[in-house]
Design a protein around this motif. Structure first.
Motif, PDB file in Angstrom:
ATOM      1  N   HIS A  90      -1.243  -9.068  -2.374  1.00 50.68           N
ATOM      2  CA  HIS A  90      -1.344  -9.036  -3.642  1.00 50.68           C
ATOM      3  C   HIS A  90      -2.832  -7.939  -3.742  1.00 50.68           C
ATOM      4  O   HIS A  90      -2.423  -6.983  -4.359  1.00 50.68           O
ATOM      5  N   ILE A  91      -3.716  -8.111  -2.787  1.00 54.41           N
ATOM      6  CA  ILE A  91      -5.096  -7.125  -3.258  1.00 54.41           C
ATOM      7  C   ILE A  91      -4.485  -5.893  -1.567  1.00 54.41           C
ATOM      8  O   ILE A  91      -5.090  -4.921  -2.189  1.00 54.41           O
ATOM      9  N   GLU A  92      -3.313  -6.552  -0.953  1.00 49.77           N
ATOM     10  CA  GLU A  92      -3.630  -4.895  -0.358  1.00 49.77           C
ATOM     11  C   GLU A  92      -2.612  -3.645  -0.460  1.00 49.77           C
ATOM     12  O   GLU A  92      -2.665  -2.521  -1.266  1.00 49.77           O
ATOM     13  N   ARG A  93      -1.252  -4.086  -1.943  1.00 53.95           N
ATOM     14  CA  ARG A  93      -1.162  -3.549  -2.434  1.00 53.95           C
ATOM     15  C   ARG A  93      -1.986  -2.696  -3.678  1.00 53.95           C
ATOM     16  O   ARG A  93      -1.638  -1.576  -3.991  1.00 53.95           O
ATOM     17  N   ALA A  94      -3.006  -3.717  -4.274  1.00 57.69           N
ATOM     18  CA  ALA A  94      -3.324  -2.618  -5.335  1.00 57.69           C
ATOM     19  C   ALA A  94      -4.838  -1.854  -4.608  1.00 57.69           C
ATOM     20  O   ALA A  94      -5.015  -1.071  -4.902  1.00 57.69           O
ATOM     21  N   LEU A  95      -5.033  -2.112  -3.528  1.00 58.07           N
ATOM     22  CA  LEU A  95      -6.114  -0.832  -2.601  1.00 58.07           C
ATOM     23  C   LEU A  95      -5.095   0.062  -2.485  1.00 58.07           C
ATOM     24  O   LEU A  95      -5.879   1.088  -1.958  1.00 58.07           O
ATOM     25  N   ARG A  96      -3.734   0.211  -2.177  1.00 57.96           N
ATOM     26  CA  ARG A  96      -3.019   1.032  -2.053  1.00 57.96           C
ATOM     27  C   ARG A  96      -3.098   1.820  -3.096  1.00 57.96           C
ATOM     28  O   ARG A  96      -2.108   3.289  -2.865  1.00 57.96           O
ATOM     29  N   GLU A  97      -3.260   1.389  -3.973  1.00 60.40           N
ATOM     30  CA  GLU A  97      -2.356   2.686  -5.510  1.00 60.40           C
ATOM     31  C   GLU A  97      -3.504   3.111  -5.869  1.00 60.40           C
ATOM     32  O   GLU A  97      -5.170   3.071  -5.727  1.00 60.40           O
TER      33      GLU A  97
END
Length: 97
Positions: A90-97
């Motif tokens: 979830h954190i990694e996804r948020a960082l990619r956005e």
């Protein structure tokens, strides 16, 4: 639940890596999903099985140390599975956005 914990041998000398490795050996033998980093080991499972593993890890370290310090943090969230990976994803996804 997730349980992040650190077992620290006290009074066992300056280098404690071999004793800490014994705690990690217990965790890995448990079969519970786990992750070890430089500061903590995190396990995922039910309450009783997680705390049984923590106790066994402390006992493994205590065999070679006169005193053991335990730091522990738990995320108790019934019904959730694979939180060990899902939270990081979830954190990694948020960082990619």
């Amino acid at each position: 639940m997730l349980v992040a914990f650190s077992v620290t041998p006290l009074g066992a000398g300056e280098s404690v890596g071999d004793l800490v490795a014994e705690a990690v050996r217990v965790v890995r033998a448990s079969g519970l999903p786990n992750r070890t980093d430089a500061m903590f080991t995190t396990i995922e499972g039910e309450w009783d099985e997680c705390f049984a593993v923590v106790k066994q890890a402390v006992e493994a370290v205590a065999k070679g140390s006169p005193r053991v310090s335990l730091s522990l943090k738990a995320d108790v969230r019934p019904g959730v599975s694979d939180a060990l990976h899902a939270k990081v994803e979830h954190i990694e996804r948020a960082l990619r956005e």
